[in-house]
Design a protein around this motif. Structure first.
Motif, PDB file in Angstrom:
ATOM      1  N   THR A 521       1.131  -0.879  -0.167  1.00  0.00           N
ATOM      2  CA  THR A 521      -0.136  -0.227  -0.519  1.00  0.00           C
ATOM      3  C   THR A 521       0.995   0.920   0.019  1.00  0.00           C
ATOM      4  O   THR A 521       2.076   0.899   0.692  1.00  0.00           O
ATOM      5  CB  THR A 521      -0.459  -0.032   0.728  1.00  0.00           C
ATOM      6  OG1 THR A 521       0.374   0.126   2.325  1.00  0.00           O
ATOM      7  CG2 THR A 521      -1.675  -1.797   1.078  1.00  0.00           C
ATOM      8  N   TRP A 522       0.282   2.034  -0.123  1.00  0.00           N
ATOM      9  CA  TRP A 522       1.112   3.944  -0.712  1.00  0.00           C
ATOM     10  C   TRP A 522       0.457   4.907  -0.689  1.00  0.00           C
ATOM     11  O   TRP A 522      -0.946   4.015  -1.840  1.00  0.00           O
ATOM     12  CB  TRP A 522       2.073   3.606  -1.939  1.00  0.00           C
ATOM     13  CG  TRP A 522       3.118   2.379  -1.863  1.00  0.00           C
ATOM     14  CD1 TRP A 522       4.675   2.409  -1.305  1.00  0.00           C
ATOM     15  CD2 TRP A 522       3.077   1.174  -2.749  1.00  0.00           C
ATOM     16  NE1 TRP A 522       5.509   1.196  -2.314  1.00  0.00           N
ATOM     17  CE2 TRP A 522       3.592   0.490  -2.188  1.00  0.00           C
ATOM     18  CE3 TRP A 522       2.440   0.433  -3.582  1.00  0.00           C
ATOM     19  CZ2 TRP A 522       4.412  -0.726  -2.445  1.00  0.00           C
ATOM     20  CZ3 TRP A 522       2.227  -0.813  -3.966  1.00  0.00           C
ATOM     21  CH2 TRP A 522       3.718  -1.330  -3.433  1.00  0.00           C
ATOM     22  N   THR A 523       1.002   5.113  -0.622  1.00  0.00           N
ATOM     23  CA  THR A 523      -0.377   7.300  -0.533  1.00  0.00           C
ATOM     24  C   THR A 523       0.733   8.003  -1.355  1.00  0.00           C
ATOM     25  O   THR A 523       1.806   8.119  -1.309  1.00  0.00           O
ATOM     26  CB  THR A 523      -0.436   7.805   0.480  1.00  0.00           C
ATOM     27  OG1 THR A 523       0.396   8.074   1.074  1.00  0.00           O
ATOM     28  CG2 THR A 523      -2.119   7.124   1.363  1.00  0.00           C
ATOM     29  N   THR A 524       0.709   8.492  -2.399  1.00  0.00           N
ATOM     30  CA  THR A 524       0.942   9.780  -3.343  1.00  0.00           C
ATOM     31  C   THR A 524       0.521  11.037  -3.412  1.00  0.00           C
ATOM     32  O   THR A 524      -0.623  11.120  -3.431  1.00  0.00           O
ATOM     33  CB  THR A 524       1.532   9.656  -4.447  1.00  0.00           C
ATOM     34  OG1 THR A 524       0.574   8.621  -4.787  1.00  0.00           O
ATOM     35  CG2 THR A 524       1.457   7.694  -3.892  1.00  0.00           C
ATOM     36  N   GLY A 570       6.611  -1.131  -6.330  1.00  0.00           N
ATOM     37  CA  GLY A 570       6.940   0.411  -5.752  1.00  0.00           C
ATOM     38  C   GLY A 570       6.284   1.345  -6.593  1.00  0.00           C
ATOM     39  O   GLY A 570       5.826   1.484  -8.294  1.00  0.00           O
ATOM     40  N   GLY A 572       5.133   5.827  -6.459  1.00  0.00           N
ATOM     41  CA  GLY A 572       5.622   7.523  -6.100  1.00  0.00           C
ATOM     42  C   GLY A 572       6.006   8.543  -6.787  1.00  0.00           C
ATOM     43  O   GLY A 572       5.200   8.371  -8.218  1.00  0.00           O
ATOM     44  N   SER A 669      15.154   2.186  -0.275  1.00  0.00           N
ATOM     45  CA  SER A 669      14.286   3.988   0.815  1.00  0.00           C
ATOM     46  C   SER A 669      15.313   4.213   0.179  1.00  0.00           C
ATOM     47  O   SER A 669      16.400   4.058   0.482  1.00  0.00           O
ATOM     48  CB  SER A 669      14.018   3.488   2.411  1.00  0.00           C
ATOM     49  OG  SER A 669      15.192   3.990   2.671  1.00  0.00           O
ATOM     50  N   VAL A 851       7.368   1.837   8.304  1.00  0.00           N
ATOM     51  CA  VAL A 851       6.245   3.057   7.512  1.00  0.00           C
ATOM     52  C   VAL A 851       6.424   5.082   8.323  1.00  0.00           C
ATOM     53  O   VAL A 851       5.691   4.525   9.035  1.00  0.00           O
ATOM     54  CB  VAL A 851       4.711   2.602   7.728  1.00  0.00           C
ATOM     55  CG1 VAL A 851       3.587   3.412   6.315  1.00  0.00           C
ATOM     56  CG2 VAL A 851       5.226   0.799   7.166  1.00  0.00           C
ATOM     57  N   HIS A 892       0.286  -4.685   6.454  1.00  0.00           N
ATOM     58  CA  HIS A 892       0.799  -3.733   5.602  1.00  0.00           C
ATOM     59  C   HIS A 892       0.406  -2.155   5.890  1.00  0.00           C
ATOM     60  O   HIS A 892      -0.601  -2.232   6.243  1.00  0.00           O
ATOM     61  CB  HIS A 892       0.267  -3.302   4.130  1.00  0.00           C
ATOM     62  CG  HIS A 892       0.965  -4.368   3.346  1.00  0.00           C
ATOM     63  ND1 HIS A 892       0.488  -6.006   3.438  1.00  0.00           N
ATOM     64  CD2 HIS A 892       2.218  -4.773   2.741  1.00  0.00           C
ATOM     65  CE1 HIS A 892       0.920  -6.736   2.763  1.00  0.00           C
ATOM     66  NE2 HIS A 892       1.813  -5.805   2.240  1.00  0.00           N
ATOM     67  N   THR A 894       0.078   2.345   5.445  1.00  0.00           N
ATOM     68  CA  THR A 894       0.404   3.606   4.226  1.00  0.00           C
ATOM     69  C   THR A 894      -0.272   5.195   5.586  1.00  0.00           C
ATOM     70  O   THR A 894      -1.489   4.981   6.070  1.00  0.00           O
ATOM     71  CB  THR A 894       0.553   3.245   3.892  1.00  0.00           C
ATOM     72  OG1 THR A 894       0.624   4.855   3.207  1.00  0.00           O
ATOM     73  CG2 THR A 894      -1.150   3.645   3.182  1.00  0.00           C
TER      74      THR A 894
END
Length: 1393
Positions: A521-524, A570, A572, A669, A851, A892, A894
């Protein structure tokens, strides 16, 4: 974890010997604040508030929005009597490096010492700078150590006894550890007189109620100045107090009374100096306050009088006892004044001769009736050097502000406002910077009040859960950890609290369990300057979805342009409006359209371009601002990519550098922020950065061109890209961990890695075996790294030695380091820095995922393993400080930042998505339901999922003051209730089954007055036994859901996840600080339904005594205490509709508690302690088997098994008693139980509950090939949870004999080492063994042992290698295995948190 070795049969061996080994750990410290002061403790620029809390001190800050945030809380291993702040004075204090410019905390305690404490930035806690011995340890009324006064310029400290003795200390001007210089006593010592003469001499002076220094000009302090102390004295038999002025001659070491100010108008209570107006003092009396002019202390006189009765309009008469505001508990638990005198400590021969309560300074003749309306708390405005302002609270709860001004023309002028605020009478007021006032209560929540031009405005509450009268420990809705329902406060501040451990989260949204196979999971953001996130990316095994972030999480995958039929590794933001997706086939660059974001490209389809390595598969990657880094395996390459614009909205990806590797990369990272320019220091971490200790920063770190990688070698490495040079390896930290047998620990491959900057750069790495590592750049120091700081050197050194775990952990040859471009070898002078492994922690057995909560190098980090943890990056400079998060295990997480939820976190747990908000600034993880009255007992009814709460002081009218109410634990709403008859007060209750029917049994008092005589015998008043049937009534808690959800009004009950990948609409869960992650009301399908229980009286019996205790027995009997009678009630087989009494027995004194285990009965006698009984069913006879070997005033008791009981008394002791060594044929009532072990908590224990911890870190510390026995799981029912009146929760964990022996040796070293010894100078063994007979085995102190985890690896090694003190005064040197101690303590720490 048990110690490696042959432990087969250890459990049976322990049972055969009857040995009990326990470790006690305080998981929630008391919330009652008894003292509050402010000063510059962490740095000369910080403004800190210090709370004194009986057995601990807490340093807090008040933020700009008026919220109290805890910085640190520290157990002092003693009892605090008073504390004050010694202001920094360069003329009076030697310039010690660690204390220069900072204030010192001065503390009086039961150690008999005057302690000076300084806050250590490195250790993030207080340390003693010096101690000055005042008296013998204890609470003697005639020994110094009761009250403190410090002059305004930090030159003198005065200490008073309860009665008859005052000492003045001058602050030393010499260098070194010595803080105090000269000591002057009044009355002076006269050799060694007989004890009777000494008592008579001290009694002449009288009791000391209050004292303060008369302030003076700084010019006077430079000359030969004799300090003047104003002392408020009360002498026996006198109706009024006297204000004495004592002058101390420091040169001659003499003191004498120079004047006496006395007016017989009202009883004086307190005296306080007026800052910035030398020579003035305020005298607070019953009904008024006067300003005293003491510029000539030989002729003091009154200048101004304030009539407080006119302010309040109150004229009724009260005694001083009635106005004392003391904490009151129910009659049977306070035992009257005479009984409570047994609780006081008598450590001196004077008390034994006198035979009086050392806390009762005045006899009955001093209790004179006067008018009400007096000042009970006050505080001066800080940093006001012109017109001092005083805020004060009257006993009626009204707040006023008084201003004192002075000029040569008009003299002194006193002005005061009208009533600015109305509440309960505040016990403590503290005016801090920013115009905020900290207002504290004894029996309820305090407040932070803002002083504004229009008056006083309440800003935020300060939680106080004391007095905590009863608790119920429940694995509510089958969560992964228990929570406590507690009865807290007294009328009118009575409430029900839900207490959980760790950092609290507010659960906002939950979905159904339909998200299987989530891999990331990612937030951008859409643009770098955006404050809120724009997209949420969910990666599945063979699918990727992109959702817009907002009140409506809508699927916008097609409009963003991400490839949907693949797993994302990944993603971003590369640059404004350009997103990057990394998958196994390569890298995809996308420009979203306006359908995905209002500022997207104005096209019908997103603009995308791709890049892929030649005939290779990408296994991981990371995206930074303008930088993409991907790694491949077989062969291993590291690619650095970027993008350039070829035409409007069109970009192409190009390769900057390719690097051949010698080992596969496991994680990458990219730091997202410059470490120095953008770091802002919040109030809660001011002072954590010590400017004098920052010697520089690692060279070569340039944010935007630097990445951190983990490798399969294994190692962590910092790599930078240098234009025209290629990749450059800046630093490397090799990972080589071994166990105590010398074998390598498997699974040490980095799973995640992060670069952190607070006051220095360091690297955190989570490993695949559940371990967490911290690497730092080596610091050049001239100090021997094996040396530890002493009392005058508070900051621990780091040294330049090799890794603290093993010299082999650091690679020696540069050629062995991975990340070297074989085509471009750097010059010889560019060898990478060998990182130093500072700390190793195990937080689980699952891989650790890190995270960060925001894109900042100093952001706190969530660590996911077996459960979520919060890593506090700024808390400990060289340590790993982590706290559990009150949430279920998640795979996970985020951060999610949107307008309505700026601090949100999205967890993936059990195939569901959970949006929560972190509330890690809260001091207590507690939810409050205001009930009114005084909640006395609470029970959890599992069938209806409701709480049964017994209340008193309800004030229904018509004499009705007690009831039982059914409470919904989700909303706190009262569902149903039962009111008792007028004049009847409920005392106890118990849920039980009688012949397969569940009933609620209640004991009451039907007469007024106390239940127990002062000698412990029962009063001749009557009580009632009532048995209720439970009638269930369906009740939906949808009506009680919180309507003030932070994501919208109650009309917006549809989930923002309603459009996620086509799934159906879900429902909002209850918005609650302590909402359970497993609440059925938030399962996304339906709201939880609970059943209200209507109480129906089945049987009622009047008994000859107040019913104070009830207990079920063998599922067919009821054990009832009425006075000193123990009754057995039951149902006959031939008549199941009739409850009858079978037998009874009598004790010498009143029975206060009953417990049973199988066929064994334990009774708590209020004087004779714990008694064991058996009930012979065939003979219908109660028979006493064993009795307590000592007398004790029993608070509560419980049975662990047939032979072992645990009992607490009201002095703060808890004891484990056993009869395992006695044969069954000898059942003489004179046979005493054996005290197996004991522990002094230091607070009155109100309840004892058996419990087992539902969360277990089953693999903690387990190494392959080692043989582990887990006694904590084998004897889970032997764990004890004790709660205290002051709000503490202490857990007693049963451990094996081998574990006990190991930790006992560790504790012995920690208790005497300067870094970890009790900071107030107490002898640790004497403190924890207080009230216990000589020779009784001790219970290990988990608070002392927990300090071991706060140390660096070098300090841990040094302490375990130090000599262990022996009782005879000698010492033995036997080094202990660091790894073994760490694994055991970490396992206990993780289980408790």
């Amino acid at each position: 974890m048990a110690i490696a070795g042959d432990e087969s049969g250890s459990h049976s061996h322990r049972q055969s010997e009857g040995a009990l080994h326990y470790l006690a750990k305080c998981v929630l410290k008391g919330s009652v604040v008894l003292q509050a002061v402010h000063g510059h403790m962490r740095s000369p620029s910080s403004f800190d508030v210090i709370f004194g809390k009986e057995t601990s001190i807490e340093l807090v800050v008040v933020s700009e929005d008026g919220v109290v945030q805890s910085v640190c809380e520290q157990t002092v291993f003693g009892t605090i009597k008073d504390l004050a702040v010694l202001r920094w004075n360069a003329n009076c204090r030697a310039p010690i490096l660690q204390t220069y410019g900072k204030d010192l905390l001065v503390v009086l305690s039961d150690s008999g010492k005057l302690s000076f404490l300084s806050f250590s930035i490195e250790m993030h806690r207080f340390f003693p700078v010096a101690h000055s011995q005042l008296s013998e340890p204890g609470n003697s009324r005639y020994q110094l150590g009761r009250m403190l006064a410090v002059d305004s310029l930090g030159s003198f400290v005065a200490v008073a006894a309860y009665e008859g003795q005052i000492a003045l200390f001058s602050v030393s001007k010499s260098a070194g550890k010595k803080i105090v210089n000269e000591k002057v006593l009044y009355p002076p010592e006269e050799g060694e007189p007989e004890m009777g003469m000494e008592l008579e001499r001290l009694n002449v002076f009288g009791a000391i109620w209050s004292m303060c220094f008369i302030s003076y000009d700084s010019a006077q302090s430079r000359g030969c100045y004799s300090p003047v102390l104003a002392v408020l004295r009360h002498r026996r038999g006198h109706c009024h107090n006297e204000l004495l002025f004592l002058e101390f001659n420091i040169k001659k070491l003499e003191a004498h009374i120079i004047s006496c100010f006395s007016q017989h108008a009202a009883l004086a209570l307190s005296v306080v100096d007026v800052p910035h107006l030398p020579g003035f003092a305020l005298l607070f009396r019953m009904g008024d306050a006067i300003l005293v002019d003491a510029r000539n202390p030989e002729l003091p006189h009154s200048l101004h009088r304030i009539n407080l009765t006119i302010l309040t309009g109150v004229t009724e008469r009260k005694t001083t006892d009635e106005c004392s505001g003391a904490l009151e508990v129910d009659d049977e638990r306070s035992f009257n004044v005479a009984a409570s005198a047994l609780l006081e400590l008598r450590d001196s021969a004077i008390d034994d001769v006198k035979g009086e309560d050392p806390m009762s300074i005045d006899d009955e003749s001093s209790k004179i009736p006067t008018c009400s309306g007096f000042i009970c708390s006050w505080s001066w405005e800080p940093c006001n050097s012109t017109n001092p302002k005083l805020i004060f609270s009257l006993d009626t709860g009204e707040l006023y502000i008084l201003e004192v001004s002075y000029n040569d023309e008009h003299g002194v002028k006193v002005n005061f406002t009208d009533c600015l605020y109305q509440n309960l009478a505040f016990k403590t007021l503290l005016w801090v910077k920013g115009g905020f006032v900290v207002a504290l209560l004894e029996i309820g929540d305090g407040l932070v009040i803002k002083v504004e031009d229009s008056g006083l405005v309440s800003r935020s509450p300060i939680q106080n859960i004391a007095p905590m009268l009863d608790v119920a420990i429940v694995d509510y809705h089958n969560e992964k950890q228990d929570q406590i329902f507690a009865c807290c406060g007294v009328h009118p501040e009575g409430s029900l609290r839900i207490i959980r451990n760790g950092v609290s989260v507010e659960k906002l949204l939950s979905t159904a369990s339909v998200y299987e196979g989530v891999t990331g999971t990612w937030t951008t953001h859409m643009f770098q300057g955006d404050s809120y996130h724009s997209f949420l990316v969910l990666s599945f095994v063979e699918e990727t979805r992109v959702l817009s972030v907002g009140l409506s999480f809508t699927d916008v995958t097609d409009a963003v342009g991400f490839q949907t039929d693949t797993c994302t590794l990944g993603c971003g933001l590369l640059e404004d409006g350009v997103l990057v997706q990394i998958c196994r086939k390569g890298v995809r660059l996308c420009s979203p359209t306006k359908a995905a974001h209002p500022e997207g490209v104005p096209l019908s389809h997103p603009v995308c371009t791709s890049w892929s390595p030649e005939n290779l598969t990408v296994n991981l990657g990371a995206v930074g601002h303008g930088l993409i880094i991907v790694a491949t395996s077989n062969p291993c390459f590291l690619y650095m990519l970027s993008a350039r614009s070829s035409s409007p909205y069109c970009y192409e990806i190009y390769e900057i550098q390719r690097l051949g590797l010698q080992a596969e990369v496991s994680c990458i990272s990219i730091p997202q922020e410059d470490g120095l320019e953008h770091v802002t220091t919040p109030d809660s971490v001011i002072g954590s950065v010590d400017e004098g200790q920052i010697a520089g920063f690692p060279s070569g770190i340039e944010i935007g061109k630097t990445c951190v990688i983990g490798t399969h070698k294994p190692s962590v490495e910092l790599v930078s890209f240098v234009p025209n040079e290629g990749f450059r390896l800046l630093a490397i930290g090799a990972i080589s961990l071994t166990n105590t047998m010398g074998s390598s620990i498997s699974g040490c491959i980095p799973q995640d890695v992060r670069l952190v900057y607070v006051d220095r750069y360091y690297i955190l790495s989570g490993l695949r075996n559940g371990m967490l590592l911290r690497f730092e750049w080596p610091v050049i120091s001239s100090t021997n790294p094996s040396e530890l700081p002493n009392l005058s050197s508070l900051l621990p050194c780091t040294g330049t030695s090799d890794s603290p775990l093993s010299k082999s952990t650091v690679p020696i040859f540069y050629e062995q380091c991975i990340g070297v471009n074989m085509m471009e070898r750097p010059a010889e002078n560019s060898l990478p820095i060998q990182l130093q492994l500072i700390a190793v922690r195990r937080i689980g057995v699952s891989p650790v995922i890190l995270v960060p909560l925001c894109e900042s190098l100093h952001a706190d980090i969530i660590a996911l393993s077996d459960r979520p943890w919060l890593l506090q990056t700024a808390r400990h400079s060289q340590r790993i400080a982590y706290t559990s998060i009150s949430f279920q295990p998640a795979t996970h997480a985020t951060p999610v930042c949107l307008d309505d939820c700026p601090s949100g976190v999205l967890f993936v747990a059990e195939n569901s998505l959970h949006l929560v908000e972190m509330v890690h600034t809260k001091r207590l993880n507690v939810q409050k339901f205001g009930l009114g009255g005084t909640p006395r007992r609470v029970l959890y009814h599992s069938e209806s999922r409701t709480l049964q709460v017994l209340r008193t002081d309800c004030n229904y009218g018509s004499g009705i003051s007690s009831d039982i109410c059914c409470v919904d634990p989700l909303s706190g709403s009262v569902l149903s209730g039962f009111k008792f008859d007028p004049g009847e007060t409920a005392k106890c209750m118990q849920l039980m089954k009688l012949r397969n029917e569940q009933v609620l049994v209640v004991g009451t008092s039907i007469s007024s007055g106390p239940a127990i005589m002062p000698n412990g015998e029962a009063e001749s008043i009557r009580g009632r036994l009532i048995v209720f049937g439970l009638d269930h009534m369906q009740h939906s808690d949808s009506s009680s859901l919180a309507s003030d959800s932070k994501l919208g009004s109650s009309s917006q009950l549809s989930s923002p996840f309603r459009e996620i990948v086509g799934y159906a609409t879900e429902q909002l869960s209850c918005s609650s600080i302590c909402s359970s992650p497993d609440d059925a009301s938030g399962d996304g399908v339906k709201l939880e339904e609970c059943e209200a229980c209507n109480l129906r009286v089945k049987w009622s019996f009047t008994l000859p005594g107040v019913v104070l205790a009830i207990c079920p027995y063998l599922d067919r009997y009821i054990l009832v205490s009425a006075g000193n009678n123990l009754f057995v009630y039951g149902i006959l087989n031939e008549n199941p509709q009739r409850l009858r009494r079978f037998t009874s027995a009598r004790t010498r004194f009143t029975i206060t508690c009953i417990t049973a285990h199988l066929n064994r009965i334990a009774v708590g006698d209020c004087r004779d302690g714990l008694l064991f009984y058996s009930y012979q069913e065939d003979l219908r006879k109660l028979e006493q088997l064993y009795c307590d070997p000592v007398q004790r005033i029993v608070a509560d008791c419980s049975l662990l098994d047939l032979d072992t009981g645990v009992v607490s008394d009201r002095r703060g002791n808890i004891c484990f008693l056993s009869c395992a060594n006695y044969s069954e044929d000898n059942v003489s009532p004179e046979r005493n139980l054996t005290i197996s072990c004991s522990y002094y908590v230091g607070e009155t224990i109100s309840s004892i509950r058996k419990g087992s911890f539902s969360y277990r870190n089953s693999g903690d510390g387990i190494l392959k090939g080692s043989r582990i026995i887990d006694p904590l799981l084998d004897c889970a029912d032997s764990h004890i949870v004790a709660s205290t009146l002051l709000g503490s929760v202490v857990i007693f964990i049963r451990i094996s004999r081998e574990e006990y022996d190991l930790l006992d040796a560790v504790q012995a070293r920690l208790a005497v080492h300067p870094l970890t010894a009790p900071i107030l100078g107490n002898n640790h063994d004497d403190f924890r063994g207080r009230g216990s007979p000589v020779g009784v085995p001790k219970i290990l102190d988990g608070d002392m042992l927990a300090q071991f985890l706060e140390l660096t690896s070098l300090q841990q090694k040094a302490i375990l290698a130090s000599e262990m003190p022996n009782p005879v005064g000698t010492s033995s040197k036997c080094s202990l295995p660091v790894d073994q101690v760490l694994r055991l303590l970490e396992r206990i720490h993780n289980a408790l948190n």
